[in-house]
Design a protein around this motif. Sequence first.
Motif, PDB file in Angstrom:
ATOM      1  N   ASN B 148       0.800  -1.228   0.000  1.00 25.06           N
ATOM      2  CA  ASN B 148       0.000   0.000   0.000  1.00 25.06           C
ATOM      3  C   ASN B 148       0.830   1.274   0.000  1.00 25.06           C
ATOM      4  N   HIS B 149       2.142   1.117   0.005  1.00 33.40           N
ATOM      5  CA  HIS B 149       3.032   2.284   0.045  1.00 33.40           C
ATOM      6  C   HIS B 149       2.496   3.320   1.036  1.00 33.40           C
ATOM      7  N   CYS B 150       2.335   2.807   2.261  1.00 31.86           N
ATOM      8  CA  CYS B 150       1.616   3.536   3.292  1.00 31.86           C
ATOM      9  C   CYS B 150       2.270   4.873   3.638  1.00 31.86           C
ATOM     10  N   THR B 151       1.422   5.784   4.059  1.00 31.20           N
ATOM     11  CA  THR B 151       1.904   7.078   4.537  1.00 31.20           C
ATOM     12  C   THR B 151       2.579   6.922   5.893  1.00 31.20           C
ATOM     13  N   VAL B 154       4.654   1.130   8.657  1.00 29.01           N
ATOM     14  CA  VAL B 154       5.190   0.492   9.861  1.00 29.01           C
ATOM     15  C   VAL B 154       6.320  -0.475   9.513  1.00 29.01           C
ATOM     16  N   CYS B 155       6.337  -0.923   8.271  1.00 32.95           N
ATOM     17  CA  CYS B 155       7.453  -1.773   7.832  1.00 32.95           C
ATOM     18  C   CYS B 155       8.757  -0.989   7.898  1.00 32.95           C
ATOM     19  N   VAL B 156       8.680   0.281   7.492  1.00 28.17           N
ATOM     20  CA  VAL B 156       9.876   1.123   7.493  1.00 28.17           C
ATOM     21  C   VAL B 156      10.345   1.339   8.918  1.00 28.17           C
ATOM     22  N   ALA B 188       5.500  -6.653  11.009  1.00 25.85           N
ATOM     23  CA  ALA B 188       4.843  -5.375  11.314  1.00 25.85           C
ATOM     24  C   ALA B 188       3.789  -5.019  10.273  1.00 25.85           C
ATOM     25  N   CYS B 189       4.050  -5.379   9.002  1.00 21.99           N
ATOM     26  CA  CYS B 189       3.106  -5.009   7.941  1.00 21.99           C
ATOM     27  C   CYS B 189       1.771  -5.707   8.187  1.00 21.99           C
ATOM     28  N   PRO B 190       0.703  -4.955   8.376  1.00 20.07           N
ATOM     29  CA  PRO B 190      -0.574  -5.597   8.672  1.00 20.07           C
ATOM     30  C   PRO B 190      -1.216  -6.198   7.418  1.00 20.07           C
ATOM     31  N   TYR B 191      -0.719  -5.810   6.263  1.00 25.79           N
ATOM     32  CA  TYR B 191      -1.307  -6.313   5.017  1.00 25.79           C
ATOM     33  C   TYR B 191      -0.586  -7.557   4.518  1.00 25.79           C
ATOM     34  N   LYS B 192       0.512  -7.876   5.175  1.00 26.64           N
ATOM     35  CA  LYS B 192       1.272  -9.089   4.867  1.00 26.64           C
ATOM     36  C   LYS B 192       1.663  -9.111   3.387  1.00 26.64           C
TER      37      LYS B 192
END
Lengths: 944, 351, 196
Positions: B148-151, B154-156, B188-192
């Motif tokens: 999702n290239h999140c804003t 949490v992976c980062v 950490a990534c909730p989207y796996k």
Amino acid sequence: MTTTESSEQIYTGAPDLYRKRWEWDAVYWGTHCVDCYPGNCPMRVYVKDGIVWREEQAGTFGTIEPGVPDFNPMGCQKGASWSQSLYGPDRLLYPLKRVGERGEGKWNRVSWDDALSDIADSMIDAIQENGPQTICHEGTPEMATVAPTGKFFSTIGGHGLDLNGSINDFSIGLYETFGKFSPVSSADDWFNSEIVLIWNMNPIFTRIPFYHFIQEARYNGAEVINISPDVNPSHLHADYQVPINGGTDPAFGLSLVQVMMAENIAHWKFLREQTDLGYLVRLDTKRYLRQGDVEGKGREDQMYQWDPASGLKLADRGNLFLRGVEVAMEGVFDVTLADGSTVQVTPACALLRAHLDANFTPEKQQAITGVHPETIRMIARKVAAKKTNIMLGYNASKFYHGDLIERAMALVLAASGNWGRKGTGIRCWAAGMHDGQFIATQKPGPGAANTEIVLSSRDAALAAIKQTDPTMTTEIAVRMLGQLQQKMQGRNLRMGDGESAGSGGTSSPPAFWWYWQAGYDKRWNNKDWGDDSMARTFDEYFEEALSKGWWDGMDRPRPGAEPRVLIECGGNMLRRTRGGKTALLPNLWPKLKMVVTIDFRISQTALYADYVLPAAQHYEKVGFHIPTPHLMNLTFSDKAAEPAGEARNEWDIYNALLEKLAERAAARGLTEYTDTAGSKRRYADLARIYSMDGFLLDEDRLADEQIRDSALAGTLPMGTNLRTLRQKGFVRFIDWGLSPMAVAQASQILPNETHVPFRDHTERGDPFPTYARRAQFYIDHPWFLEAKEELPTHKANPKMGGNYPLGITSGHNRWSIHTMNQANKVILGTHRGEPNVIVNPDDAAARGVKDDDLIRIFNDVSSFTSRAKVAPNVRPGQIISYNGWAGFQYTDWSGENEIEPGMVKWIGFAGGYGHLQHLGTEWQPVPSSRWTRCDFEKATEGER
Amino acid sequence: MSTNGTGTVSTGSGQLAWVFDLNKCIGCQTCSVACKVLWTRESGEEQQWWCSVNTQPGLGTPKGWESMGGGIDVATGKPRAGHQPTREEFGGGWDFNYYEVFYGGTAGKAHLEPQAPRENRWAMNWDEDQGAGEWPNSYYFYLPRICNHCTNPVCVSACPTGALVKQEDGLVLRDEDVCMGDRFCMEACPYKKIYFNYERHVAQQCIGCFPRIEAGVAPACVRQCPGRAVFIGRLSDEDSPVHKLVNEWKVALPMHAEYGTRPNVYYVPPMSPARLKEDMSIDTENPRIPNEYLESLFGPDVHTALGTLKSEMEKVRGGGKSEILSTLIAYHWTELLGPFTQDPAELTPVS
Amino acid sequence: MKIAKISGGASLADPTASAWASVESVTVPLQPVPLDAQPTSYIREAWAGRSYGKTAQASVAAATDGQKLYVRLSWKDDERPNKEFQDAVAAVFPDGGGALGTLGDAEKPVAVWFWENGRSGGNSLTSHGPGVVRKDPGSGLAAAGELAGGSWNVVFGGPLAAARSGRVGVAVWNGSNDERGGLAAVSRDWVSLEQA
Ligand code: SF4
Ligand code: SF4
Ligand code: SF4
């Protein structure tokens, strides 16, 4: 320089690894010239180090009609991983010779020379024994192979089987109604619909590149209705899902018509003009009132209407328009016949209405279909009021009474005035337009002058036919010419063939081959599996059809002329045929002294062949896809890489085989042989004739000539050539040419508009190519009367396969094109990687079966094992085995096709009645399979 | 070797966002296959599907990913512990016994099948088309997913080595030379949506097709989607369909916003066919996909979004015009591609 | 601890080589790298209730052939298999002046020779805290490990210069407990390294 050196590297810390992966040396146009219909997706094929690295949809179509979405980016997941099949594990690289028993799976790699010598010897043996027609092939829509295979069999005088009879993508009910089964809108016209009835089709699986037009139509205000027994994937973006009992679609359709007529929202003018429902039928014989009845002479196919003002009126065979005359659609009238007697006649429509009112009111149909009466009324009102398009696949045709389904569908459209204008119609399939593809390979020699010879002889033949009947349109003349040629085959020259003597082969509907050569006579005569409305035995009808000469010239190969050599080039007979293992292997295979498969991949049939010859794949040769009105473009596939291993293109393979044939014949002291027509053919000449002195062996030159010939034939813009295609990848057709399926569109091609067939019928009043010259809903052929199918009606599915509680259905899957791509690892990774049969949770529980358990599916015919996929999208009592798994993906190499007895509806053998006459891909008996009866049980793991 | 013949393209800044229109998605897997053929067909990448499409409701990929934890607690702002999906939970990546079947002399005995244990077998799209409910009201739809290239990626922030970087335009990219294979990101990534390369010992995930973006070419999942279901663009660009669908009309919603990472992939929720009543008559009031289920994926705003879509549909059916629906139609395919309309085949190859 | 001088081409790179039998080894107690020293809030949150770094002790031995420094690390393993994470070990050198207990910090790193089961060779790293590492390219570090009788024996062979600091530490990761990054057991104190 790399791709990215001159692009700005904006991402810091991003691994260069991926920039390096996205690199290439060269780009070619490509598409997948198999029977992916409509297919034709223009791809860009990226080559790195001489190897096809990947492909990507081109996305370069422009807008055709302003306000209608464009075609980009046509493609699908199979096409997007074709490169992974190209070098995949099922790719054939070397000639293989069987060692050990047929089908044992033991092979030796041999040289081309050894393989061809052995095959040539068998061919000579066969010719010596009983003539070249014992060398056979089954037609295949693997487009790249059609022309080379056709030319090869024509050159030697061999025998071919009609592909559409085998695959049964023959919409027999549409054919019975329209005299043609190939009305095909361009896919972008779907956008113009206001009601889309997805009915016996699953476009979410089968029309991946085009599905968007349906959803976009919905965003444009259309309503989508999905009609199917199961909650199939195409329900997803529908407004209404209509669950219908399997195979009861005729009752559903007829009820829609009943409502439209009863509520008087039917399009009466349309029905009067476009259909035969205003024709008068004699109440005594149930046959049409004919000119001969009234005048004592005249055309047998000249019928009457009733003009309320002036009484009896000869139906106009040359034009549909009534110019204001409101011919009677009901009432009973007295007519005095030539012999002075009087009969009562009534319009066919009156008979139809009585039939509908008696049997197919919404309430009565509910008992048959399970569809709620209010649903019927709602749909009938919508369809009558709005531009409606029926999305029909090739599913209806695979029901035993599929013709009844399609006749009912056609009637729905007729009653609602829904053909011949944008956003309306029904779909099937059509090919054509690229006339040059065949002209170039069949004309006397290269060059435009030779093309003119073919074109003018074609025109002359049509003119001659038209002279016999001034009411004839070009469309009708083209069909008659084709039917004539079909009857004359093997006895006479085929027009347009390059050689003045000894050219041309024979062909036949496969039904005769199955009946006489493969043991289907027993299956079709099995009363328990057959149609209980038959008044006589199957064989009685069969014998009558033969004795009446309805199939003269096409009823072969007969007993005593057994096939000896089978060459499958791109085809896959053993998987395709219902009963490949249970009928063909035990009955046909022993007759064959030589089975050859020419293919780029290992197929089920290849695994039972004596020789397997490796062919170039689509990215390795110059070719075209099946040109279709769905897209209206000629699409081009270039040679992007050298054929892998020792693979060769088909022209080259056949030519080498003919050269070898001459060599072996000479060694045996043979110089010539006699073909079916009684002409002599010289072994030494065959390769030269085949290749037109080498001309056809130059891929670029041939493709260029084919394109130029299409331009000369007027289907492509003047000046179009190979260079044009290499630049643009596709070119839109400007005219139909003269192939029957293309001419059947009966609509002008307009450069800035979507294509809708039948505009010539609705806008100009051109007659239909039926016996009645109108869309024919009353068929008074004696067999139809005997079957009580003169009008569209409903009949229950026969108990094909025996008396079992479940019905098995099928349909094309999402993951493969027939078996193609079934071994593609990338694609196998998008599903469970092996075949399954979808079963309802209740049916599974009743048999102690859980998801992914191995189950055995069985009936009287045979059995197969597969994994169960337990899902509530299938209704109780139905199981689904999507089509296209290779036999070798099943535990004992038997798939669903082995429990299907391949029953053909006897009425398909009817003939001697206008359009009920064979023409390649059209009118013929076809096998059915949907709702074959069966049951399943849990199988033990490891069970064979 | 090839180069961008039309000059360089600056991607500019501003968060990149994807919109998947689930009313156009047909679950064809062209996006996932295109992605796989382009980026993950090397050894060690067999199991990886940076773009995957699943049938909902279902367990998806990795198996049961929605209950694997991770993400950020919206209330406290703290990351939540997550499970690191295992090889088995991803499944797939199988070998097949091709040779044995084709050439092994075992015809009719051995058949082509995944060379993997039957027990707990799973794959990217194992539960395809199974869905939920009971016939005739069974229901399902397709859900394509990428990183999702999140804003708030949490992976980062979970990564101890700093291998993951949130780029100026929002792409989350990993420096694989820095990655130690610790896999905290995967937990950490909730989207796996992160995979592990057991051969190269690095984690891998959707790279947003950054080499293509650099050349002005839309990502493969966008450009190759035959359903014309995927938009890309910059949320800050007020003219872009992505901005309008997400911010202005609010018909495209993040999935599992409660995971707290502020994903930049948005979904137009599916409108499903009417339900059938007991007597098989049509219940026009109720869609067959339960609204609660959609809410569990797309949050409470899903009702407003579906309401907007419904009223726009009615408007158009009544002869009116709808800018929202016209946008979703995307009359010209390039409207889906945002600023990335460069034809890759036109990039000039130079040897 | 003395660095044993072994000449004559004995295969020190082999953890089971008999040459190691004669080399003095020191057993050191290990303790977990503290949770609050873990570099990311994710790790601190996720491991707040989980124990790690329970490997109690490890033995260190060092030898040289005059060309390279060989460090042999041994510890008892619980031998529970884990499909995802592998046992690993590191020899730590205080090159950047960093603290051993946290494997260095932002300002002061430590140098790490890292070996992980199942992967060939070793990795030479600079560690700026637990798991906060950078790979040092081209370090010419070799490593080999052997699990025998419930114990791991791992030998690193690297540049002799590493011994200059005169101290070495040990860190052990128990793969079956998902230990990686900064989730390790590390020796409480440096072990002195004396040139023989
Ligand atoms: S396989 Fe058929 S549908 Fe798919 S991309 Fe190729 S031509 Fe198009
Ligand atoms: S390619 Fe498009 S339509 Fe197909 S699954 Fe992906 S997003 Fe859906
Ligand atoms: S989806 Fe997962 S991997 Fe992608 S940015 Fe968000 S948290 Fe990171």
